[in-house]
Write a protein that holds these residues in place. Structure first.
Motif, PDB file in Angstrom:
ATOM      1  N   GLY A 197      -7.376  -5.371 -13.110  1.00 47.40           N
ATOM      2  CA  GLY A 197      -6.198  -5.266 -12.251  1.00 47.40           C
ATOM      3  C   GLY A 197      -6.097  -3.953 -11.507  1.00 47.40           C
ATOM      4  O   GLY A 197      -5.016  -3.565 -11.060  1.00 47.40           O
ATOM      5  N   ALA A 204     -13.128  -4.718 -11.835  1.00 49.31           N
ATOM      6  CA  ALA A 204     -11.976  -3.809 -11.803  1.00 49.31           C
ATOM      7  C   ALA A 204     -10.767  -4.513 -11.204  1.00 49.31           C
ATOM      8  O   ALA A 204      -9.647  -4.412 -11.707  1.00 49.31           O
ATOM      9  CB  ALA A 204     -12.315  -2.563 -10.999  1.00 49.31           C
ATOM     10  N   ARG A 205     -11.008  -5.256 -10.133  1.00 45.35           N
ATOM     11  CA  ARG A 205      -9.908  -5.929  -9.431  1.00 45.35           C
ATOM     12  C   ARG A 205      -9.405  -7.152 -10.180  1.00 45.35           C
ATOM     13  O   ARG A 205      -8.199  -7.313 -10.401  1.00 45.35           O
ATOM     14  CB  ARG A 205     -10.383  -6.329  -8.027  1.00 45.35           C
ATOM     15  CG  ARG A 205      -9.332  -7.061  -7.202  1.00 45.35           C
ATOM     16  CD  ARG A 205      -9.891  -7.462  -5.849  1.00 45.35           C
ATOM     17  NE  ARG A 205     -11.033  -8.373  -5.965  1.00 45.35           N
ATOM     18  CZ  ARG A 205     -12.288  -8.025  -5.717  1.00 45.35           C
ATOM     19  NH1 ARG A 205     -12.589  -6.799  -5.346  1.00 45.35           N
ATOM     20  NH2 ARG A 205     -13.275  -8.932  -5.852  1.00 45.35           N
ATOM     21  N   ASP A 206     -10.320  -8.034 -10.597  1.00 43.26           N
ATOM     22  CA  ASP A 206      -9.913  -9.348 -11.103  1.00 43.26           C
ATOM     23  C   ASP A 206      -9.785  -9.426 -12.619  1.00 43.26           C
ATOM     24  O   ASP A 206      -9.100 -10.312 -13.125  1.00 43.26           O
ATOM     25  CB  ASP A 206     -10.893 -10.414 -10.624  1.00 43.26           C
ATOM     26  CG  ASP A 206     -10.863 -10.575  -9.117  1.00 43.26           C
ATOM     27  OD1 ASP A 206      -9.771 -10.487  -8.546  1.00 43.26           O
ATOM     28  OD2 ASP A 206     -11.930 -10.779  -8.512  1.00 43.26           O
ATOM     29  N   THR A 239      -6.831  -1.845  -8.252  1.00 46.36           N
ATOM     30  CA  THR A 239      -7.167  -1.988  -6.837  1.00 46.36           C
ATOM     31  C   THR A 239      -6.959  -0.662  -6.133  1.00 46.36           C
ATOM     32  O   THR A 239      -6.398   0.287  -6.692  1.00 46.36           O
ATOM     33  CB  THR A 239      -6.290  -3.053  -6.160  1.00 46.36           C
ATOM     34  OG1 THR A 239      -4.928  -2.599  -6.158  1.00 46.36           O
ATOM     35  CG2 THR A 239      -6.376  -4.391  -6.900  1.00 46.36           C
ATOM     36  N   SER A 271      -3.158   0.058  -6.033  1.00 47.19           N
ATOM     37  CA  SER A 271      -2.462   0.414  -7.280  1.00 47.19           C
ATOM     38  C   SER A 271      -3.072   1.604  -8.001  1.00 47.19           C
ATOM     39  O   SER A 271      -2.506   2.092  -8.972  1.00 47.19           O
ATOM     40  CB  SER A 271      -2.461  -0.790  -8.223  1.00 47.19           C
ATOM     41  OG  SER A 271      -3.783  -1.114  -8.626  1.00 47.19           O
ATOM     42  N   GLN A 272      -4.219   2.077  -7.563  1.00 48.70           N
ATOM     43  CA  GLN A 272      -4.923   3.136  -8.285  1.00 48.70           C
ATOM     44  C   GLN A 272      -4.082   4.405  -8.351  1.00 48.70           C
ATOM     45  O   GLN A 272      -3.451   4.815  -7.375  1.00 48.70           O
ATOM     46  CB  GLN A 272      -6.259   3.437  -7.605  1.00 48.70           C
ATOM     47  CG  GLN A 272      -7.195   4.278  -8.445  1.00 48.70           C
ATOM     48  CD  GLN A 272      -8.587   4.325  -7.841  1.00 48.70           C
ATOM     49  OE1 GLN A 272      -8.783   3.981  -6.682  1.00 48.70           O
ATOM     50  NE2 GLN A 272      -9.560   4.762  -8.626  1.00 48.70           N
ATOM     51  N   HIS A 290       0.818  -1.212   0.000  1.00 48.19           N
ATOM     52  CA  HIS A 290       0.000   0.000   0.000  1.00 48.19           C
ATOM     53  C   HIS A 290       0.853   1.265   0.000  1.00 48.19           C
ATOM     54  O   HIS A 290       0.359   2.359  -0.270  1.00 48.19           O
ATOM     55  CB  HIS A 290      -0.919   0.007   1.232  1.00 48.19           C
ATOM     56  CG  HIS A 290      -0.182   0.054   2.539  1.00 48.19           C
ATOM     57  ND1 HIS A 290       0.401  -1.060   3.097  1.00 48.19           N
ATOM     58  CD2 HIS A 290       0.073   1.085   3.365  1.00 48.19           C
ATOM     59  CE1 HIS A 290       0.979  -0.717   4.252  1.00 48.19           C
ATOM     60  NE2 HIS A 290       0.798   0.578   4.428  1.00 48.19           N
ATOM     61  N   GLY A 315     -16.558  -3.378  -8.927  1.00 48.09           N
ATOM     62  CA  GLY A 315     -15.345  -3.569  -8.142  1.00 48.09           C
ATOM     63  C   GLY A 315     -14.708  -4.921  -8.393  1.00 48.09           C
ATOM     64  O   GLY A 315     -13.480  -5.043  -8.476  1.00 48.09           O
ATOM     65  N   GLU A 361      -7.343   4.317 -16.557  1.00 47.89           N
ATOM     66  CA  GLU A 361      -8.134   3.546 -15.595  1.00 47.89           C
ATOM     67  C   GLU A 361      -9.607   3.948 -15.654  1.00 47.89           C
ATOM     68  O   GLU A 361     -10.498   3.092 -15.637  1.00 47.89           O
ATOM     69  CB  GLU A 361      -7.583   3.753 -14.180  1.00 47.89           C
ATOM     70  CG  GLU A 361      -6.227   3.116 -13.945  1.00 47.89           C
ATOM     71  CD  GLU A 361      -5.691   3.408 -12.557  1.00 47.89           C
ATOM     72  OE1 GLU A 361      -6.340   4.201 -11.830  1.00 47.89           O
ATOM     73  OE2 GLU A 361      -4.643   2.849 -12.187  1.00 47.89           O
TER      74      GLU A 361
END
Length: 229
Positions: free
Chosen positions: A134, A129-131, A136, A139-140, A10, A126, A76
């Motif tokens: 990529g 977006a995550r899986d 998160t 990483s945003q 993080h 969500g 993104e």
């Protein structure tokens, strides 16, 4: 007994910008000072050149980080908008797509469909977006955070060689600026590695090598032009 792991991912966004800024501040400003000093310039002119380098470098770092990270953020947002539209018009197909991703990761087809169904009931965008994409929370892209961290740390890094150049006697200016800058580079590399959980010695030596190379080359150029003058 509760097992807890303290991950450091993080910190990757602001840590990268901060380390880059501080490293750049030390290397570029010390190299500029050494290059100008090697050309046999007066000390007040050396300090003025270093100050100009500090201001220009900090603004350049802030602008560069903001523009580059903003580009990532735009990408993104575009991907999320595309995914949101796909969910509005092809929800079932998107669920199958998500389930297929989980199958590739090792789940059985039935379990993958159950997981996809439950996740999409709670937060469909969500989950995709995550899986799928990529993206998160870790990483945003955060343009303002990156720009501020980089500019602030560049300024702090650049202040060290500048203060040494202002304080040091003229005859000792070059060795004192070089030694102080290299010591701070090694410390910076070690601290960044410690915060990020990376090998300390490797990080310190890596930063030290490239910093020393930059200072040596800039000093050589300054000396050559100074001799020619």
């Amino acid at each position: 007994m509760t097992h807890q792991e303290h991950h450091r991912s993080h910190r990757s966004g602001w840590l990268r910008a901060a380390v880059l800024g501080a490293n750049d501040g030390i290397v570029s400003t010390s190299s500029l000072i050494l290059g100008v000093a090697a050309a046999s310039t007066a000390q007040n002119e050396i300090v003025l050149a270093g100050l100009a380098g500090l201001v220009a470098g900090a603004m350049s770092m802030a602008a560069g980080e903001y523009v580059s990270v903003s580009s990532q953020s735009d990408t993104e947002r575009a991907d999320l908008a595309m995914e949101r539209k796909a969910l509005d018009h092809h929800f079932d197909d998107e669920k199958e797509e998500l389930a297929a991703i989980y199958v590739e990761r090792g789940l059985t087809p039935d379990l993958a469909r159950q997981v996809a169904d439950q996740l999409m009931q709670k937060d469909a965008l969500g989950a995709h977006a995550r899986d799928e994409i990529g993206i998160t929370a870790v990483s945003q892209a955060r343009p303002l955070q990156a720009a501020f961290s980089s500019a602030a740390m560049f300024t702090l890094g650049a202040l060290l060689p500048l203060l040494v150049a202002w304080w040091a006697p003229s005859v000792l200016l070059i060795p004192l600026v070089a030694m102080a800058s290299l010591a701070c580079l090694a410390l910076l590399g070690a601290l960044a590695a410690k915060v990020g959980g990376a090998p300390v010695r490797t990080a310190a030596l890596r930063v030290l090598f490239w910093g020393a190379l930059a200072m040596a080359l800039t000093s050589l150029i300054g000396r050559l032009f100074g001799v020619m003058a």
